[in-house]
Design an enzyme around this catalytic site. Sequence first.
Site, PDB file in Angstrom:
ATOM      1  CE  LYS A 287     -47.383  19.838  37.120  1.00 41.03           C
ATOM      2  NZ  LYS A 287     -48.696  19.509  37.720  1.00 41.03           N
ATOM      3  NE  ARG A 361     -51.518  23.652  47.256  1.00 45.13           N
ATOM      4  CZ  ARG A 361     -52.504  22.775  47.121  1.00 45.13           C
ATOM      5  NH1 ARG A 361     -53.068  22.233  48.188  1.00 45.13           N
ATOM      6  NH2 ARG A 361     -52.955  22.435  45.927  1.00 45.13           N
TER       7      ARG A 361
END
Length: 507
Positions: A287, A361
Amino acid sequence: MEFTIKLVSPERLRTGLLVLGAFSGLPLPPASRAVDEASQGRLSRLVSEGELDDKAGSSVLLHGLAGVAAERVLLVSFGKADPSGDKSWRNAFAAIAAALAATAAKEAAITLDETALPPGRDFAWALRQASRIIADGAYRFEPPRAEKKHKKKHGAAKVAFILPDTGETLEEAVRQGQAIAQGMALAKDLGNLGANVCTPSYLADIARGLGKQYKFEVEVLERDDMEKLGMGAFLAVARGARQSPRFIVMHYRGDKPHKGKGGKPKSHPVTLIGKGITFDSGGISLKPGAEMDEMKYDMCGAASVIGVFKAIAAMALPVDVIGIVPATENMPGGNAARPGDVVRSLSGQTIEILNTDAEGRLILCDALTYAERFKPGCVIDIATLTGACIVALGKIPSGLLANDDELADELAQRGMDAGDRVWRLPLWEEYQDLLKSNFADMANIGGRFGGAITAAAFLSRFATAYKWAHLDIAGTAWLSGDAKGSTGRPLPLLAEFLLARAAADKR
Ligand code: BES
Ligand code: MN
Ligand code: ZN
């Protein structure tokens, strides 16, 4: 904080702070009127002179009101009587909570009567909400500091609700609200702690501690156990981390075992799964640096599950609930998963990892498969899953996606009841196409558009054996900027959901 219920005349009550309500454009409600009369019309004069703003939550503080035993009186506006919902009532109580958290009074009393209840709401609802909002309003994170500050402690420690005599027993409602606030305080603490302290093993220790205290079952799987089971998706995320992962399973059995056919106990537990990424650096798909500290909050789903276990255990709620928390960091490193890696999930389906930052996920899919063994009545996962959900809905509601309309409607209603709202997004078949991969059963990302939906579409492929709902809390679990801190959401919604389920079971 200590709550009591009193049936007394408000004007004669000796207390540090007496809270009274007023609607704009309507006569004062009975309790306020009693104090108004005792004080020779001071309150009604104040209202008629326009000193109390019409806006719900605005207030006027009066010291040493003649004819009244309380040291201070806080007159709070409930706004215009609201036929459509709870909003102005909630605004008024948010203001009351703030006043109680800041007052120099040690004791406070709040008057409540029928006329002040929102349409369709009863005293039990109002007391559960009010005690939760007030107890939660007193929450402070205690940061570790070089020197202990001996600040004077503000805030009322004792709060009484002054009610008309309804003949009902309402103590339980107050206890429930308080238990929910205690669960929220735990969830907030876990979120606010840095990822160097709040590690996967720390979460497991907290869960085990609760299990000991409240006598529910807690099982913690470690890396070896997960390897044996074949949780290849979860382990792909955990590979890059120095902190060892944990897979935490809690089982709270508050209900008496139902007897199914043949006398076998039959229970279909509500199963809650919370995303427990204790820090999300993005992994190899690193990130950008700005605000990366906030990725310590990427375990807020897990915190809400652990927190709601504390709440339901503290109120001894008669429900059967499983809590599952897959917990790991998402870190870059020589052993971390790379974009292009293909892994096999616990379900057997293979996944091409195209972006290591879509890690939530990957840990949730194995938890969803693991949940099948409990034959759940329904499964709800709670996750700070996508920035796209914040783009779609802002920071007001949590995102809701589900494979079952009834469950979705039930959650939406409980969100309204708890003032912790959700908004449903579609989960249509067409979105599945976006997850196509040339190298595995599916890719872990679905491209630029509809990111909150494609994330849920990915999860839906693992939630095939039961009714399932997904709450994306990326926008609601914490606040940024000056007010940075956990919100404790969506714990109020989850608690309200379980309370309603327990009440329905009793019937
Ligand atoms: N934990 C983040 C989602 C997130 C981001 C929550 C910012 C709150 C604020 C999640 O793991 C993530 O990184 N999601 C990616 C998915 C993308 C790579 C498909 C995102 O939202 O950018
Ligand atoms: Mn991520
Ligand atoms: Zn994440």
